[in-house]
Enzyme design. Structure first.
Site, PDB file in Angstrom:
ATOM      1  N   GLY A 111       0.854  -1.200   0.000  1.00 49.90           N
ATOM      2  CA  GLY A 111       0.000   0.000   0.000  1.00 49.90           C
ATOM      3  C   GLY A 111       0.884   1.242   0.000  1.00 49.90           C
ATOM      4  CB  ALA A 117      -1.652  -6.159  -1.911  1.00 44.31           C
ATOM      5  CE1 TYR A 145     -11.968   4.670  10.360  1.00 43.57           C
ATOM      6  CE2 TYR A 145     -11.433   3.431  12.338  1.00 43.57           C
ATOM      7  CZ  TYR A 145     -11.139   3.804  11.052  1.00 43.57           C
ATOM      8  OH  TYR A 145     -10.032   3.275  10.436  1.00 43.57           O
TER       9      TYR A 145
END
Ligand code: NAI
Length: 395
Positions: free
Chosen positions: A48, A112, A235
């Site tokens: 990343g 990935a 979140y």
């Protein structure tokens, strides 16, 4: 080609090669303005590595400690009539800057989550570096195809248990309005954990270890977020928070497998990145937070955060400082009580009319455009520029 920003909701579909290069150079210059890292890693794999926290995690050990780096990402190269993605141009600029200083840098563009790219990267490590002593896992992705069952999982950003109503910000129109987000289903929770939890991080570490390309004292780190109570429902207590819990459990499992002190989760500050701009509510919080942190002289971007992570925790020669739950905390300045109290007061007051006055919405927009290489000093945006730019990941 003349390249201008084309904003669609919370993404910009164009990116400027020279602008991205200037943005990367600003980050390199910051790292060089700091003292060199005392005990830098030598060979670093960043998964990343093209934007946000991952790009900063590549720049800091390279330019602060002359580390050799391999970067993995999922980006689009430019074509003659379409610009590449910002992460592509960032990598082109990073590699050029590394080459100027004689620093090894190799990049791989692909998924990935796949077994193939893990194999390709392992071969490159074995051939070029021998072993890596630091693995940074900084993926933010909306989906993942699990190589074990071939199924594609989608992550979502939703509360768990009950619907959540809160103020949010349309960053395109500068409008503050209430939004209600329905609670996630059990399946949506499971899928988000599959994508953003630690399963793939563990797969990477197991693959690297069994191929013999991890140095004996190798360490690995992945990034998390906690934030204030006002964003807990979307979140920390929401689907993404559940995935981050899984990430912490993965760190514990990796420490069991590879020895205590080898895997860490760092809790980072809320920042404008491509990933965070997609989260409801959070961009409004970030605009208010930036205002307060700048007022106190405490503001940091990705590069300042990650430089502090290395200088204070990862590259000191001593084990990192951890909180009661075993995590590194570089969100400590964001979470200071005086900062949070001021943000909460502003949160209660903010509306479309006073947004620009009581928040740093201007700073938010400037940072957002910078992510795509726009608004950088010294770049001639009226000049034609070549969108096709090769790097070691391809043309
Ligand atoms: P970002 O969107 O800037 O970067 C994501 C990176 O992942 C890019 O390099 C992208 O190319 C790569 N990527 C995405 N899907 C991929 C795939 N399938 N294969 C290969 N590469 C892929 O995101 P950001 O914000 O830097 O996030 C990185 C990590 O930091 C995430 O775990 C995020 O939760 C965490 N974090 C972010 C915070 C923020 O406010 N932005 C705060 C605290 C933690």
């Amino acid at each position: 080609m003349l390249i201008q920003p084309k904003i669609r909701g919370f993404i910009c579909t164009t990116a400027h090669p020279e602008g991205c290069a200037a943005h990367v150079q600003q980050q390199i210059d910051f790292v060089k303005s700091r003292p060199p890292l005392a005990h830098p890693p030598e060979n670093v794999l960043v998964i990343g590595a093209s934007t946000g926290y991952g790009l900063a995690s590549r720049i800091v050990p390279a330019f602060g400690g002359r580390a050799r780096t391999i970067g993995v990402f999922f980006e689009k190269p430019g074509t003659e009539n379409k610009t590449g993605s910002a992460g592509w141009y960032n990598t082109v600029a990073f590699e050029a800057a590394a080459a100027r200083e004689g620093l090894y840098a190799r990049s791989f563009n692909g998924d990935a989550f796949s077994a193939e790219i893990k194999q390709t990267v392992i071969e490159a490590i074995a051939r070029d570096l021998g072993k890596v002593d630091l693995v940074v896992y900084s993926l933010a992705s909306p989906r993942r195809t699990d190589p074990a069952d071939g199924q594609t999982y989608q992550s979502c950003l939703k509360p768990i248990g009950a619907a959540y109503t809160q103020k949010t910000l349309n960053t395109d129109k500068a409008e503050v309005y209430p939004i209600t987000i329905e609670a996630a289903s059990e399946e949506e929770i499971r899928h988000t954990v599959k994508v953003m939890g630690g399963e793939d991080w563990e797969l990477w570490m197991d693959a690297l270890a069994s191929a013999g390309v991890l140095a004996p004292a190798a360490r690995t780190i992945a990034y998390s977020y906690i934030g204030p109570e006002l964003t807990f429902p979307i979140y920390t207590n929401g689907t993404i928070g559940r995935a981050k819990e899984h990430l912490e459990e993965s760190a514990a499992r990796l420490n069991q497998r590879f020895g205590s002190g080898s895997a860490f989760v760092s809790v980072n500050k809320a920042l404008v990145t491509q990933a965070s701009s997609a989260i409801p509510v959070v961009p409004l919080y970030i605009s208010l937070l930036y205002k307060e942190m700048k007022r106190h002289g405490l503001h940091e971007g990705c590069i300042e955060q990650i430089e502090r992570l290395f200088a204070s925790h990862l590259a000191t020669g001593n084990p990192p400082l951890l909180d009661a739950k075993g995590r590194i905390r570089i969100d400590d300045w964001e979470m200071r009580p005086e900062i949070q109290a001021a943000v909460q007061t502003a949160w209660d007051e903010v509306n479309s009319g006073n947004l620009r006055e009581i928040s740093d919405f201007e700073g938010y927009q400037t940072e957002f455009l910078k992510l795509f290489g726009f608004g950088l000093p010294g770049v001639d945006y009226a000049a034609e520029t070549e969108p096709v730019r090769p790097c070691s990941a391809g043309a």
